[in-house]
Design an enzyme around this catalytic site. Structure first.
Site, PDB file in Angstrom:
ATOM      1  N   ASP A 294     -24.226  20.146   9.127  1.00  0.00           N
ATOM      2  CA  ASP A 294     -25.304  20.819   8.400  1.00  0.00           C
ATOM      3  C   ASP A 294     -25.564  22.189   9.022  1.00  0.00           C
ATOM      4  O   ASP A 294     -25.253  22.422  10.193  1.00  0.00           O
ATOM      5  CB  ASP A 294     -26.597  20.003   8.484  1.00  0.00           C
ATOM      6  CG  ASP A 294     -26.457  18.647   7.810  1.00  0.00           C
ATOM      7  OD1 ASP A 294     -25.571  18.505   6.945  1.00  0.00           O
ATOM      8  OD2 ASP A 294     -27.227  17.745   8.165  1.00  0.00           O
TER       9      ASP A 294
HETATM   10  N1  URA Z   1     -25.206  13.829  10.145  1.00  0.00           N
HETATM   11  C1  URA Z   1     -26.141  14.684   9.683  1.00  0.00           C
HETATM   12  O1  URA Z   1     -27.195  14.254   9.228  1.00  0.00           O
HETATM   13  N2  URA Z   1     -25.890  15.998   9.747  1.00  0.00           N
HETATM   14  C2  URA Z   1     -24.774  16.518  10.278  1.00  0.00           C
HETATM   15  O2  URA Z   1     -24.613  17.739  10.331  1.00  0.00           O
HETATM   16  C3  URA Z   1     -23.811  15.618  10.757  1.00  0.00           C
HETATM   17  C4  URA Z   1     -24.050  14.282  10.678  1.00  0.00           C
END
Ligand code: URA
Length: 236
Positions: free
Chosen positions: A101
């Site tokens: 993310d």
């Molecule tokens: N899980 C998440 O919620 N975000 C990420 O970036 C990676 C794994």
């Protein structure tokens, strides 16, 4: 057969002087051996910093992704992880293997090895991913047991069993999961009523985030890391 410094410079990535400096610094290998002689004439395979010199061979990059950049090759509005790499890697068509993310930090692999990336991302292959997280709340043994059994997300999906280790202070933990659903760790912790406030990936398959790599920095995988990745992919 061509002089080594000339072959490096011919890629357009270094001047002849920079190429000579790299060679003298011991960063260049010819047929698997360090070669410190710019004038060496060779037609053998050349590697620089553990990566094959000539186009064609796949490239593997470990990036310590900072928050604020998106895991995409292009984006109309946001800075991408590719913008953290030098131009010649962008021209090669590198892409991130999976997504973190925008606000997640940590280990992101970039490559132009399509088949290996496909293998690593396939939901059938359950590649291990390890994250350090901080939650708004306190993690406890029940959270660990729920993760081990397979947390059911708000949409009803039951996650594969994972592992949660509670760290100190207990708002912090380390979680290992074997799949990569959208916002997975955040949704798992939300299902426990403990929203994630910080997330960092520290391992992906056989790769561990290099502690010497500052946020935003990258390096090619070492030959051992690249070999481990390929062997892991080949074995399943
Ligand atoms: N899980 C998440 O919620 N975000 C990420 O970036 C990676 C794994």
């Amino acid at each position: 057969m061509e002089r080594l410094d000339k072959r490096l410079a011919a890629t357009g990535r270094w001047s002849r002087k920079e190429a000579r400096d790299l060679i003298r610094a011991g960063r260049v290998q010819v047929a698997g051996q360090v070669c410190r002689r710019p004038e060496e004439k060779t037609g053998d395979e050349v590697w620089v910093d553990g990566q094959p010199l000539e186009p064609g061979g796949p490239v593997y990059i470990m990036l310590h992704k900072p928050a604020g950049v998106v895991s995409a090759t292009e984006d109309a509005r946001e800075a991408t992880v590719l913008s953290l790499l030098p131009e010649h890697y962008r021209r090669r068509g590198l892409f991130p293997v999976g997504r973190l993310d925008k606000d997640t930090e940590g280990l992101l692999l970039l490559t132009d090895d399509g088949p290996l990336a496909h293998w690593l991302l396939s939901p059938r292959h359950h590649v291990d991913k390890v994250y350090e997280l901080t939650v708004d709340g306190v993690l406890n043994q029940e959270d660990g047991e729920a993760v081990a059994q397979g947390i059911v997300l708000a949409d009803g999906y039951r996650c594969l069993p994972g592992r949660l280790e509670v760290l100190q202070p207990a708002s912090r933990g380390r979680i290992t999961i074997h799949e990569g659903k959208y916002h997975q760790v955040k949704r798992m912790m939300a299902a426990r009523g403990k929203p994630v406030t910080y997330l960092k990936r520290v391992a992906f398959g056989p790769l561990t985030l290099d502690p010497a790599l500052p946020l935003g920095a990258w390096r090619p995988l070492t030959p051992d890391e690249a070999a481990a990745l390929r062997a892991w992919g080949a074995e399943g």
